[in-house]
Enzyme design. Structure first.
Site, short mmCIF file in Angstrom:
data_model
loop_
_atom_site.label_atom_id
_atom_site.label_comp_id
_atom_site.label_asym_id
_atom_site.label_seq_id
_atom_site.Cartn_x
_atom_site.Cartn_y
_atom_site.Cartn_z
N VAL A 37 0.82 -1.21 0.00
CA VAL A 37 0.00 0.00 0.00
C VAL A 37 0.85 1.26 0.00
CG1 VAL A 37 -1.73 1.29 1.30
CG2 VAL A 37 -1.88 -1.19 1.16
N LYS A 61 15.20 -2.70 2.79
CA LYS A 61 14.17 -2.34 1.79
C LYS A 61 14.51 -1.01 1.14
CE LYS A 61 9.64 -4.02 3.26
NZ LYS A 61 8.34 -3.48 3.70
N ASN A 236 -14.58 -4.61 1.64
CA ASN A 236 -13.89 -5.91 1.60
C ASN A 236 -14.82 -7.05 2.02
OD1 ASN A 236 -11.51 -5.09 0.53
ND2 ASN A 236 -10.25 -5.46 2.33
N CYS A 288 -6.00 -9.77 3.01
CA CYS A 288 -7.00 -8.77 3.44
C CYS A 288 -8.38 -9.33 3.79
CB CYS A 288 -7.15 -7.72 2.35
SG CYS A 288 -5.60 -6.93 2.00
C1 UGA Z 1 -8.62 -6.94 -1.90
C2 UGA Z 1 -9.63 -5.93 -2.46
O1 UGA Z 1 -10.09 -6.38 -3.73
C3 UGA Z 1 -8.97 -4.54 -2.61
O2 UGA Z 1 -9.94 -3.60 -3.05
C4 UGA Z 1 -8.42 -4.11 -1.25
O3 UGA Z 1 -7.77 -2.87 -1.32
C5 UGA Z 1 -7.44 -5.15 -0.76
O4 UGA Z 1 -8.08 -6.43 -0.67
C6 UGA Z 1 -6.94 -4.73 0.60
O5 UGA Z 1 -7.75 -4.59 1.51
O6 UGA Z 1 -5.76 -4.41 0.72
P1 UGA Z 1 -6.62 -8.40 -2.92
O7 UGA Z 1 -6.68 -9.15 -1.63
O8 UGA Z 1 -5.32 -7.93 -3.42
O9 UGA Z 1 -7.57 -7.09 -2.86
O10 UGA Z 1 -7.18 -9.37 -4.06
P2 UGA Z 1 -8.60 -9.62 -4.77
O11 UGA Z 1 -8.42 -9.41 -6.20
O12 UGA Z 1 -9.69 -8.90 -4.11
O13 UGA Z 1 -8.77 -11.19 -4.53
C7 UGA Z 1 -8.92 -11.76 -3.23
C8 UGA Z 1 -9.22 -13.25 -3.33
O14 UGA Z 1 -10.51 -13.46 -3.88
C9 UGA Z 1 -8.24 -14.02 -4.23
O15 UGA Z 1 -7.95 -15.25 -3.63
C10 UGA Z 1 -9.02 -14.22 -5.52
O16 UGA Z 1 -8.61 -15.34 -6.24
C11 UGA Z 1 -10.43 -14.38 -4.98
N1 UGA Z 1 -11.49 -14.06 -5.95
C12 UGA Z 1 -11.63 -12.80 -6.42
C13 UGA Z 1 -12.36 -15.05 -6.37
O17 UGA Z 1 -12.26 -16.24 -5.94
N2 UGA Z 1 -13.36 -14.74 -7.24
C14 UGA Z 1 -13.53 -13.47 -7.72
O18 UGA Z 1 -14.47 -13.26 -8.51
C15 UGA Z 1 -12.62 -12.49 -7.31
#
Ligand code: UGA
Length: 458
Positions: A37, A61, A236, A288
Site C-alpha cells: 500500500v 528495503k 472488503n 485482506c
Molecule cells: C482486496 C480488495 O479487492 C482490494 O480492493 C483491497 O484494497 C485489498 O483487498 C486490501 O484490503 O488491501 P486483494 O486481496 O489484493 O484485494 O485481491 P482480490 O483481487 O480482491 O482477490 C482476493 C481473493 O478473492 C483471491 O484469492 C481471488 O482469487 C479471490 N477471488 C476474487 C475469487 O475467488 N473470485 C472473484 O471473482 C474475485
C-alpha cells in the site's frame, strides 16, 4: 526565436519565480511504510507530480528501493517508479525524524494484521503515531491509509493530544486504499472512487493531491472519519461475501446440472448485481479478506451489533476449502499414501508472489498429513512457499511438476497455465485427473482427451 541577453535573463527569472511559487504551495508528502500500500501510494503520488519521500524502518528495503529495485512483485511498479526517482520527485529514507519534520502531509501505511482474537493489531500504527508526535512542530495533515477499525482516527487525535501535541498543529484524515495486489498500479491510476474522511479543510487538501485523477473521471466521496473507516471494511466484506456466495452456488450447480459460469453471468447482467467478484474458485485468500472480515466481526461484536452474516463469510470460506480438499483426496482412490499430487500455482491469485492465506497452504498441510507426496510450480510464489514448507518438491516448470503425478490441481489462474499443451500433459502424468479450481480449461476438451475432470459447478 533569438532572445536578447536582457530578455533571456527576464525569461529565466520568470521560470525561477514560477517554480518557487509552485514549490511554495506544493505539499511535501511523506509515506510511512513501504509495503504494497505505502509503496504504490508513494510512487503513484509522485507520478501525479508531488514531492514524496517513502520511509521505512527496514534499512534493507530502502537500500533496494534506492538501487531501483522493488522489494515486492507488483507488475508495472518498477517501471513507474523510474521516472519520478530520476527527476527527484521520489526519495526513500530510513530517518523518520528528518522526513516527518519537513513534511506537510504524512501518509501512514503500516500493516494492521489480525490478532489472535480476530481484532486488527494496531501496534505498528500506534508506534508510527508515537514516532511522529514529537516532530509535530508545524501544522501537518496525518492521513491514515492503513485499514483501521472505525473510531481509530479519533483515538489517534486523542493519543496525540494526550502526549502534548497542540490540537491546532494537526488534523487526522482517513483515506482508505482499494488497491488489489497484482493490479495495484492500475487501481491507483484509475480508481473507481477515492474516499476521504475528515474535517472539510484537511479533506480538501488530501483531495487536491489526487486532482489529475478526478479530471479523468474518478469519483470522490468526502465523509466523516468514521464513515470512511467503515467503507473500507464494508467493501472488503461485501466482496468476500460475493465470492463465498458464488462458491456455494457452484457446489449447488455441481449437484443439479446447472453451470455456475452461466448462473454468474445471468446474475451479473442485472445492473443491481453487476458481474464483478462472482468467479467461483478455491475460496478467497490473500492478506485482506480474511483479516478484514474477522476484524469487522470483532468490531460489530464489541459494539453489541449482531454479526451473523459477517461471521458466516469466514466460516463458509474455510468450509469451502476443506470440502474441496476432501473431494480431491477422494479422487486419488482408497490408498492415498505416497500418491503424488501436483499443485500448479501457489499464490492466492495470479500476478503476485504473495502466498498469504492461499489455497495452496491449506492443500500442502492437508495432503502432507495424509502422507501424499506434493510437487509444485508457480512462476512467482515458490520462494515464499519454500520458507514455510521446505519438504515438498519445487519444480522449474509446470511440465516438470506434473511428471508421474496422480492428480493435477490448478490452484492459481496464471496466464501461462492456460496455454499448457493438454496432449503433452496427458503423456507426462501417471493418472489423467485434473482438478481445475480456476476454470482454466474447457471441460469437454479435457474429457475428449481422456482426462477425469473435477471442477466445481461446471
Ligand atoms: C482486496 C480488495 O479487492 C482490494 O480492493 C483491497 O484494497 C485489498 O483487498 C486490501 O484490503 O488491501 P486483494 O486481496 O489484493 O484485494 O485481491 P482480490 O483481487 O480482491 O482477490 C482476493 C481473493 O478473492 C483471491 O484469492 C481471488 O482469487 C479471490 N477471488 C476474487 C475469487 O475467488 N473470485 C472473484 O471473482 C474475485
Amino acid at each position: 526565436m533569438i532572445l536578447s541577453n536582457e530578455a533571456r535573463v527576464r525569461f529565466l527569472g520568470l521560470i525561477v519565480l514560477l517554480f518557487s511559487i509552485e514549490t511554495c504551495f506544493a505539499e511535501r508528502i511523506c509515506v510511512l511504510g513501504t509495503g504494497y500500500v505505502g509503496l504504490v501510494t508513494g510512487v503513484g503520488l509522485s507520478v501525479l507530480g508531488h514531492h514524496v519521500c517513502c520511509v521505512d524502518v527496514v534499512a534493507e528495503k530502502i537500500a533496494q528501493l534506492r538501487a531501483g529495485r522493488v522489494p515486492i512483485y507488483e507488475p508495472g511498479l518498477a517501471e513507474l517508479m523510474a521516472e519520478p526517482v530520476r527527476s527527484g520527485l521520489l526519495r526513500f529514507e530510513t530517518d523518520i525524524q528528518t522526513v516527518v519534520c519537513s513534511s506537510d502531509v504524512i501518509f501512514v501505511a503500516v500493516g494492521t494484521p489480525m490478532s489472535e482474537d480476530g481484532a486488527a493489531d494496531l501496534s505498528a500504527l500506534q508506534k508510527a503515531i508515537d514516532d511522529i508526535a514529537p516532530m509535530i512542530k508545524s501544522y501537518k495533515v496525518i492521513c491514515i491509509k492503513s485499514t483501521v477499525p472505525v473510531g481509530t482516527c479519533q483515538s489517534i487525535i486523542q493519543r496525540l493530544v494526550k502526549v502534548g501535541v497542540a490540537r491546532e498543529l494537526f488534523d487526522v484524515v482517513s483515506n482508505p486504499e482499494f488497491l488489489r495486489e497484482g493490479s495495484a498500479v492500475d487501481d491507483f491510476m484509475k480508481p473507481d472512487r477515492i474516499v476521504i474522511g475528515g474535517n472539510p479543510e484537511s479533506a480538501q487538501r488530501i483531495k487536491a493531491l489526487y486532482q489529475p485523477l478526478f479530471d479523468n473521471g474518478t469519483a470522490c466521496l468526502l465523509t466523516n472519519l468514521e464513515s470512511s473507516e467503515l467503507i473500507k471494511y464494508s467493501s472488503n466484506a461485501m466482496l468476500a461475501m460475493r465470492i463465498t456466495f458464488i462458491n456455494e452456488i457452484a457446489r449447488l450447480c455441481s449437484k443439479t446440472g446447472a453451470n455456475v459460469h452461466d448462473v454468474a453471468k445471468g446474475m451479473g447482467l442485472d445492473k443491481r448485481i453487476g458481474p464483478a467478484f462472482l468467479k467461483s474458485g478455491p475460496g478467497f485468500g490473500g492478506s485482506c479478506f480474511q483479516k478484514d472480515t474477522k476484524a469487522l466481526e470483532y468490531i460489530m461484536k464489541s459494539h453489541r451489533v449482531g454479526a451473523k452474516l459477517t461471521q458466516a463469510i469466514f466460516k463458509a470460506n474455510a468450509a469451502h476449502k476443506q470440502k474441496i480438499l476432501k473431494d480431491l483426496t477422494a479422487l486419488l482412490g482408497d490408498d492415498v499414501k505416497n500418491k503424488k499430487v501436483t499443485l500448479l500455482g501457489l499464490t492466492f491469485k495470479a500476478n503476485t508472489d504473495d502466498i498469504r492465506d492461499s489455497f495452496a497452504i491449506d492443500a500442502i498441510k492437508y495432503f502432507s498429513e495424509l502422507g501424499i507426496l506434493i510437487s509444485a510450480y508457480d512462476p512467482q510464489g515458490m520462494e515464499n512457499m519454500r520458507k514455510l514448507f521446505p519438504h515438498i518438491a519445487y519444480c522449474t516448470s509446470a511440465m516438470q511438476a506434473i511428471r508421474e503425478t496422480d492428480l493435477i490441481v490448478m490452484v492459481t489462474e496464471w496466464n501461462e497455465f492456460k496455454k499448457l499443451d493438454l496432449n503433452i500433459i496427458a503423456h507426462q502424468c501417471r493418472t489423467k485427473i485434473i482438478a481445475d479450481l480456476r476454470s482454466l480449461f474447457d471441460g469437454c476438451e479435457l474429457k475428449c482427451r481422456g482426462f477425469r475432470y473435477y471442477n466445481l459447478g461446471n
